[in-house]
Design an enzyme around this catalytic site. Structure first.
Site, PDB file in Angstrom:
ATOM      1  N   ASP A   1      36.160  32.419  44.629  1.00 50.25           N
ATOM      2  CA  ASP A   1      36.045  33.522  45.677  1.00 50.25           C
ATOM      3  C   ASP A   1      34.782  34.341  45.530  1.00 50.25           C
ATOM      4  O   ASP A   1      34.181  34.598  44.631  1.00 50.25           O
ATOM      5  CB  ASP A   1      37.058  34.708  44.981  1.00 50.25           C
ATOM      6  CG  ASP A   1      37.604  35.646  45.984  1.00 50.25           C
ATOM      7  OD1 ASP A   1      38.018  35.444  47.127  1.00 50.25           O
ATOM      8  OD2 ASP A   1      37.197  36.974  45.598  1.00 50.25           O
TER       9      ASP A   1
ATOM     10  N   GLU B   1      32.904  18.370  31.431  1.00 51.98           N
ATOM     11  CA  GLU B   1      33.315  17.971  30.276  1.00 51.98           C
ATOM     12  C   GLU B   1      34.792  17.238  30.467  1.00 51.98           C
ATOM     13  O   GLU B   1      35.243  16.505  29.468  1.00 51.98           O
ATOM     14  CB  GLU B   1      33.895  19.176  29.610  1.00 51.98           C
ATOM     15  CG  GLU B   1      32.736  20.044  28.884  1.00 51.98           C
ATOM     16  CD  GLU B   1      33.002  21.435  28.101  1.00 51.98           C
ATOM     17  OE1 GLU B   1      34.440  21.710  28.397  1.00 51.98           O
ATOM     18  OE2 GLU B   1      32.222  22.219  27.962  1.00 51.98           O
TER      19      GLU B   1
HETATM   20  C1  NOJ Z   1      37.825  36.690  49.704  1.00 48.25           C
HETATM   21  C2  NOJ Z   1      39.421  36.458  49.655  1.00 48.25           C
HETATM   22  O1  NOJ Z   1      39.612  35.296  50.542  1.00 48.25           O
HETATM   23  C3  NOJ Z   1      39.912  37.463  50.380  1.00 48.25           C
HETATM   24  O2  NOJ Z   1      41.148  37.459  50.488  1.00 48.25           O
HETATM   25  C4  NOJ Z   1      39.859  38.793  49.162  1.00 48.25           C
HETATM   26  O3  NOJ Z   1      40.427  39.952  49.972  1.00 48.25           O
HETATM   27  C5  NOJ Z   1      38.179  39.000  48.890  1.00 48.25           C
HETATM   28  N1  NOJ Z   1      37.718  37.952  48.797  1.00 48.25           N
HETATM   29  C6  NOJ Z   1      38.115  39.740  47.830  1.00 48.25           C
HETATM   30  O4  NOJ Z   1      38.423  39.046  46.743  1.00 48.25           O
END
Ligand code: NOJ
Ligand code: CA
Length: 560
Positions: free
Chosen positions: A216, A265
């Site tokens: 993310d 790993e």
């Molecule tokens: C990207 C994610 O896809 C989204 O849903 C989220 O709100 C933001 N990152 C923050 O984590």
């Protein structure tokens, strides 16, 4: 230990460390997939109960959006514990069972990892609040003193991605930084303890059999917050060239070099895909084998249904992938954007300030789940099917979002009182937010909550969902579900080297390419039919009649 019967759809998972390069990855948004205990929230056993469906669909991997303990302030992207399962969604044993079932059906498992921020409910943040200023616990996050005579003004005028100030004050007067919601404090990636803890998390899930990670906001982790901090205007004027204080810094690659060592790993090495919204020239950094190995390309998700745009996006991204040695990724929809069946049915010019199609309050064409005069729902679906079949013919991996295989539309008219997405509350109420693509899936046309669960759905489903239910499309010739099944099965047969050669279109509205082995993909993006190219028709996104390729249609052919 769970014993699982082999599936009729199972593929062999024993070899192929490169499995990810041309995989079809199906994104499950766990809270909205299937609910087994009637609490209205999708859960891990719900996903397990639908593994046979995923196997029959023919996907290679499943990517699970966060299922970790969470206050659900941002749909689970506010993680309170990275090494556990939210009790409302199940247990670690349930996860083990899900992984075992998916593997037994030949499907790999990718989990979401959220390293930029934790939830404010995370033990570390609670500790930081209790420990007070100057403590080691606060050093895991980004705490600063305020400005103004009594420190009651935030350290800077920066705004968060979700709107409003990027700083929040705590009871002793300090402020913490949050790129996203106020409940999502950013971690301090200069702190070795933070770095070490994420390595533990990567091993925790890899040891449990997880095959890969979706990372993310991979481009935001590291920051240069040395004083004096720039103003918002100064920040916005800075080039994003590897040295920007907040975005896409070169030093984030040091983090991923450590992660890569952990991935390697394992046998086969664990994979990763970066969610990095960066300039194309910077994508290879994240996609290289020394870093995360693959990086999302969101260009199609932002594009119109337009021949010129599609052709350019494909060419550009194949060239970029060649630069890093990775394969590219194709995405039309995910849990953050308006579903593409709806996007493609909206008037062409409707775009938000950031260029992305958006849904806003007060626009009459958004009412009634996309059934207003201005939304051409059928055209949206027709184009969605053509775009999907085009995408599934491309070299590289394809990421599908749950429900797109049903042709599902965005639910645009969720009552304000039901909305959950922080972007709705922080905008405030101007941007409808992302709940409309997160409404629980319809499995059956006539059961409670369309078969999602016996206790309703956490976001209510409109009546028109019945038409898109799995059982309404299952076995029905010409349904979107059957199109996806056929295309995925064929793709497995036909998929070869990651190459394509453009074939000449008969008009500017036609884009065609040929893959090794005589596999030809042609899309007519235009409003008029064109001549059907020669060859044996394998599948088409719309019924073909005579020797014409109809408007807004894709066909796969085997060259004669
Ligand atoms: C990207 C994610 O896809 C989204 O849903 C989220 O709100 C933001 N990152 C923050 O984590
Ligand atoms: Ca449940």
């Amino acid at each position: 230990m769970t014993t699982v019967a082999p599936s009729p759809h199972a593929r062999d998972l024993s070899d192929a460390p490169d499995w990810w390069r041309q995989a079809v990855v199906y994104q499950v948004y766990p809270r909205s997939f299937a609910d087994t205990n009637g609490d209205g929230l999708g859960d891990i056993p719900g996903i397990t109960s639908r593994v046979a469906y995923l196997a029959e669909l023919g996907v290679d991997a499943v990517w699970l959006s966060p299922f970790y303990p969470s206050a659900l302030a941002d749909g689970g992207y506010d993680v309170a514990d990275y090494r556990d399962v939210d009790p409302r969604l199940g247990t670690l044993a349930d996860m083990d069972e899900l992984i075992a079932q998916l593997h037994a059906h030949g499907i790999r498992v990718v989990v979401d990892i959220v390293p930029n921020h934790t939830s404010d409910k995370h033990a570390w943040f609670q500790e930081a609040l209790a420990a007070g200023r100057g403590s080691a616990a606060r050093e895991r996050y980004i705490f600063r003193e305020g400005t103004g005579p009594d420190g009651s003004e935030p350290p800077t005028d920066w705004v968060s991605v979700f709107g409003g100030s990027a700083w929040e004050r705590v009871s002793d007067g300090q402020w913490y930084f949050h790129n996203f919601d106020v409940s999502q404090p950013d971690l301090n990636w200069a702190n070795p303890e933070v770095r070490a803890d994420f390595l533990t998390t990567l091993r925790f899930w890899s040891d449990r059999g997880v095959d890969g990670f979706r990372v993310d906001v991979a481009h935001m982790l590291t920051k240069d917050l040395s004083e004096p901090l720039p103003s918002r205007a100064e920040l916005d004027a800075m080039p994003i060239d590897g040295n920007h204080p907040l975005i896409d810094r070169d030093d984030v690659q040091e983090v991923y070099a450590e992660w890569r060592a952990v991935f390697d790993e394992y046998d086969p090495p664990r994979t990763a895909v970066a969610e990095a919204w960066v300039h194309p020239s910077r994508v290879p950094l994240y996609a290289s084998a020394a870093s995360l190995g693959q990086s999302f390309n969101f260009d199609l998700l932002e594009a119109d249904f337009d021949a010129g745009q599609f052709r350019r996006i494909v060419a550009d991204n194949l060239a970029l992938a060649a630069e890093s040695g990775s394969s590219t990724t194709w995405v039309l929809s995910n849990h953050d954007v308006v579903r593409h069946a709806t996007r493609y049915g909206l008037p062409d010019a409707e775009r938000g300030a950031d260029g992305r199609p958006t849904l806003k309050h007060g626009n009459e064409w958004l009412l009634s789940g996309g059934r207003t005069p201005a939304l051409d729902a059928e055209r949206g679906e027709r184009r969605a099917r053509a775009a999907a079949l085009f995408l599934l013919g491309l070299p590289g991996s394809a990421y599908l979002y749950q429900g797109e295989e049903l042709g599902l539309h965005e639910v645009a008219d969720i009552p304000d009182a039901e909305r959950q997405d922080p972007t709705f509350f922080r905008s405030p109420g101007v941007d409808l937010g992302r709940d409309g693509c997160r409404v629980p899936l319809p499995w059956t046309a006539s059961d409670t909550a369309f078969g999602f669960g016996t206790g309703g759905a956490h976001l209510s489903q409109p009546e028109w969902f019945a038409r898109y239910a799995v059982d309404a499309e299952d076995g029905v010739p010409g349904s979107t579900l059957e199109l996806y099944r056929r295309a995925l099965a064929l793709r497995h047969e036909l998929q070869t080297a990651e190459e394509l050669a453009w074939t000449d279109g008969s008009s500017d509205d036609v884009v065609g390419f040929e893959r090794p082995g005589g596999w030809v993909v042609v899309t007519n993006f235009g409003a008029e039919p064109v001549a059907l190219p020669a060859g044996e028709v394998l599948v088409s996104s719309r019924l073909l009649e005579g020797d014409e390729l109809p408007a807004e249609t894709t066909v796969w052919l085997r060259r004669a």
